[in-house]
Each structure stands twice: as structure tokens, then as C-alpha cells.
Motif scaffolding. Structure first.
Motif, PDB file in Angstrom:
ATOM      1  N   ALA A  86     -98.307  -1.301   2.227  1.00 50.41           N
ATOM      2  CA  ALA A  86     -97.190  -0.111   2.213  1.00 50.41           C
ATOM      3  C   ALA A  86     -96.940   0.613   3.016  1.00 50.41           C
ATOM      4  O   ALA A  86     -95.102   0.870   2.718  1.00 50.41           O
ATOM      5  CB  ALA A  86     -97.466   0.450   0.328  1.00 50.41           C
ATOM      6  N   HIS A 224     -96.920   6.551  -3.417  1.00 46.51           N
ATOM      7  CA  HIS A 224     -97.185   5.035  -4.005  1.00 46.51           C
ATOM      8  C   HIS A 224     -98.044   5.016  -5.005  1.00 46.51           C
ATOM      9  O   HIS A 224     -97.777   4.460  -5.876  1.00 46.51           O
ATOM     10  CB  HIS A 224     -97.108   4.355  -2.786  1.00 46.51           C
ATOM     11  CG  HIS A 224     -96.064   3.819  -1.584  1.00 46.51           C
ATOM     12  ND1 HIS A 224     -94.811   4.107  -1.563  1.00 46.51           N
ATOM     13  CD2 HIS A 224     -96.245   4.153  -0.480  1.00 46.51           C
ATOM     14  CE1 HIS A 224     -94.091   3.185  -1.088  1.00 46.51           C
ATOM     15  NE2 HIS A 224     -95.084   3.491  -0.075  1.00 46.51           N
ATOM     16  N   SER A 228     -97.468   4.448  -8.911  1.00 42.33           N
ATOM     17  CA  SER A 228     -97.759   3.425  -9.629  1.00 42.33           C
ATOM     18  C   SER A 228     -98.084   3.284 -10.675  1.00 42.33           C
ATOM     19  O   SER A 228     -98.114   2.925 -11.719  1.00 42.33           O
ATOM     20  CB  SER A 228     -98.659   1.980  -8.333  1.00 42.33           C
ATOM     21  OG  SER A 228     -99.937   3.485  -8.947  1.00 42.33           O
TER      22      SER A 228
END
Length: 426
Positions: A86, A224, A228
Motif C-alpha cells: 500500500a 490507509h 478503510s
């Protein structure tokens, strides 16, 4: 696991020092240390401690320990499981200036020191090949001795290793700077980012830059994770409201996105291979797991679940659709045509397929397994709880019904029946 160090990164050569002269001194220090003789100077404490560890591990200074690395399958699996894919773009952008001149390579290794990615000019990559510094290679200290990757993992701090500070002689013509990357949620080590090149390219600021980029990557991982959980919360909130009983929405690692009628907590400890159905969870007791896009709905103390149902609609090949239903509601996903093709194949064969078998079904040849694993990795990020691996298949207890494209004769079939597998574009 090494604790994060408060010490700042220490350059191997101070600004203003002559790297050539220092390399000559290091060579004399190294030769004396390996021969058990009086050294003309002492190595840096960081290096001396590493040499002691490596000698105790029995690493050969002429050849290393020869620990086998990862094969192509292991590399692809490692990339997915490392959690670093990522932030790969962030690492590359942050260190692009260091490798732009073609003298250095950028390397990202996992928490065990195995090289997962590397990039650089053709010339420097060829020089790295001769050292065995290739994707899949093991660069932990107990494999190749003192080096920026293995020593950063062992000490938990950014390090720069220059010339004869490397334990294995064949590495003396190189310099490297590496910094650990930690999971911002747990503090556990995820891996190392490293810049390596010929010893003459050493610069005292490189290790500080690598350390800064590693910390930036940790910040991006934190972002991230937050994003999410926000996405998962938006899906789970209406389901929790409809259910009206104690329940928790968690991501695939058990981090809590939303909860209702359950004592506040940051994480639920899930089994490593969670699957839909009933299980006992520490702190919650008996629960039912239902898959959500990006995680799970954990229903606490409920009666036995009626099971998860999947409807895969392929009647319009341009816009295939998938709906997942459970006791608390339904959520939908629009898979890509390739993913729809994969799901249709799996629905038609409850026993599942190996990567080679899937490659043959998708591409007509058995050797495109890397592409298959990459596609399955992407698909499992959305449907992880519904899909199992080795072989790839739907998990037990999930009912799958396929509505084929108009060109097939079957209007709908569950996973135990014959299902047409229409061909889609990539």
C-alpha cells in the motif's frame, strides 16, 4: 522484537571525512577482527555488536550462511502479506532522487529480511545480481551478516553500513542505508526500506533521508487504516441498526470500525483463517461471523446463522454484479469482468482450483500463476472471508447462485450444479 530506538540515524562517514581513507582503515580493522588480532581502531558500537551476533550465529565471512530465499510464488505471497504494497509508491517517490543518478538501488524487504521489491538502473541491478542481492534473497543478519537490512531489523533503528563494516567480504565494495517500517497500529515490524550502491556513492545524509521516508510510510499506513475503517463503518452502520442486537464490525485484522450494544474495544482477536459461521471469540463468547466488504460483521450471542448467500449476476457481461446476503442484510459489489469470470469458475467447482489450474482455465496455459495469484489477492481484499486458498474455492457453508450470461443455457445454478463460465475480456 526490537523496541523502537530514540537514537537518531548514525551516518557511517561524517561530513568532511575522506571515504576512501576511512574504507582503508575499516579494511584493516576488519582483517584484524576476523584474524583475532589487535585492531588498529575499534568499529562503531553498532557494527561491533552486529559482528558479535553474526560470529555467534556462525556466518561464514567469505560466503554467508547460504539460507535459501523465496521463489517467485513466495515473493508474490510475501508482497501481499507484508502490508507494504500500500505504501510502495510513497517509498519510491520519497527516494527517487537518491536512485535517479543510476548508482543506487531501492530495496524493500519484509520483516524477516527477505527482498520483496527492488528498483534501479540496469547497470547497478547487474552489480547487485553478482552479490545475490536479488528479489527473494534473505538479507537477515544470520544469513549474510552485518548489512543495513538485517541490522536495521535487529536493532529497530535506521543504520548505514559502509564498505568493510559489512561482515561478508564480497559486500565490502558497497554501502547501504536502511530504516525499519513498523505497523502504526501495533508497533510490530513490517519490513525495511533500503538504499544501496557502490561504496564510493556514500553520503552522510542518505540514512537520515531513508529514515524520514520510512516514517512517512508509517504515517501513510495509518491513513490507509483510518480510511478503510471509515469505508467499513459506512456499510456496517445500517446493518447494525437493523439487527438490533450486540454486534461489532471489524476489518480482516479485527480492528473495530463500529459496534452496537458491546463494550467499547479497539480490536477483536480473530483466528488467522476466519470464515463465515459460528465460533468462540475471546472477550465476546459465542459469535456468528458474516462477511462485509473489507471485513466482518461479528454478531454476539445469536442463534445459529442461516448462512451466507451469494448471487452472481452475469446476464450483462459489461456490468456483472454480486450481492452477499446474511441474516442482517445485503451488500453489493460490482466485480471487474475478470473477477466475475473467476467467481463463476469457482462457483462451478466446489473443490476449487490450484493456481496452475486457474491459469489454464483463464488463459489457456498453466504458467501464468503469478497473474492468477495477483488477481486472487485483489479479489480476496473484497471477499476475503468468502474465499479460501490452496486450492482457491468458496469456503464451506456459503451458498452461491449464478445467473449466467444469456448465451448459456442455464438460467441459474447453485455451486453444486453445472454453471456456465462465460469468457470475459481482461
Amino acid at each position: 522484537m526490537p523496541e523502537p530506538s530514540d537514537a537518531g540515524p548514525e551516518p557511517a562517514v561524517s561530513a568532511g571525512d575522506d571515504p576512501r581513507r576511512y574504507a582503508q582503515l575499516l579494511s584493516a580493522v576488519y582483517d584484524a577482527a576476523m584474524a583475532g588480532e589487535k585492531m588498529p581502531a575499534r568499529p562503531r558500537a553498532l557494527i561491533g555488536d552486529s559482528w558479535d551476533r553474526v560470529l555467534d550465529a556462525g556466518v561464514d565471512p567469505d560466503a554467508g550462511a547460504g539460507i535459501p530465499g523465496l521463489d517467485r510464488t513466495g515473493i508474490e505471497t510475501g508482497r501481499h502479506e507484508s502490508g507494504l504494497d500500500a505504501v510502495l509508491d510513497d517509498l519510491t517517490r520519497g527516494l527517487d532522487s537518491v536512485i535517479a543518478d543510476g548508482d543506487n538501488i531501492l530495496v524493500v524487504a519484509d520483516a524477516l529480511g527477505r527482498v520483496l521489491w527492488r528498483s534501479g538502473s540496469t547497470g547497478v541491478l547487474r552489480r547487485a545480481d553478482r552479490l545475490g542481492f536479488v528479489e527473494g534473497a534473505d538479507w537477515a543478519e544470520n544469513s549474510v551478516g552485518t548489512n543495513a537490512i538485517g541490522t536495521a531489523l535487529t536493532t529497530g533503528r535506521a543504520v548505514q553500513v559502509f564498505s568493510a563494516e559489512h561482515f561478508v567480504r564480497t559486500h565490502h565494495s558497497w554501502t547501504c542505508a536502511g530504516a525499519p517500517i513498523r505497523d502504526p497500529r501495533t508497533g510490530e515490524m513490517l519490513g525495511v526500506v533500503d538504499v544501496s550502491g557502490p561504496a564510493a556513492t556514500i553520503h552522510p545524509t542518505t540514512v537520515a533521508l531513508v529514515d524520514a521516508v520510512a516514517k512517512l510510510a508509517e504515517s501513510r499506513l495509518r491513513d490507509h487504516h483510518r480510511e478503510s475503517l471509515d469505508r467499513l463503518r459506512s456499510v456496517a452502520a445500517p446493518m447494525l441498526a437493523r439487527f438490533g442486537g450486540p454486534a461489532v464490525a471489524v476489518d480482516h485484522d479485527g480492528w473495530v470500525a463500529a459496534l452496537d450494544d458491546v463494550a467499547p474495544r479497539a480490536r477483536v482477536m480473530l483466528p488467522s483463517r476466519a470464515a463465515p459461521g459460528r465460533l468462540w471469540l475471546h472477550g465476546l463468547g459465542e459469535c456468528d461471523l458474516e462477511p462485509l466488504p473489507g471485513g466482518w460483521l461479528v454478531r454476539v450471542g445469536t442463534a445459529a446463522s442461516s448462512g451466507t448467500r451469494i448471487e452472481l449476476d452475469l446476464r450483462d457481461s459489461r456490468t456483472p454484479r454480486l450481492a452477499v446476503s446474511g441474516a442482517t442484510g445485503t451488500w453489493a459489489l460490482q466485480p471487474s469482468p475478470r473477477h466475475a469470470q473467476i467467481l463463476a469458475l469457482l462457483a462451478g467447482n466446489p473443490g476449487g482450483y490450484s493456481a496452475a489450474e486457474m491459469s489454464t482455465r483463464l488463459f489457456g496455459v498453466p504458467d501464468r500463476t503469478i497473474t492468477v495469484r495477483a488477481e486472487m489477492s485483489r479479489l480476496r481484499k473484497h471477499l476475503g472471508g468468502l474465499l479460501a486458498a490452496n486450492p482457491y474455492r468458496f469456503v464451506d457453508g456459503v451458498t452461491v447462485r449464478v445467473h449466467p450470461a444469456a448465451s448459456t443455457t442455464t438460467c441459474g445454478a447453485d455451486r453444486s450444479g453445472a454453471v456456465g463460465s462465460p469468457t470475459f475480456g481482461t
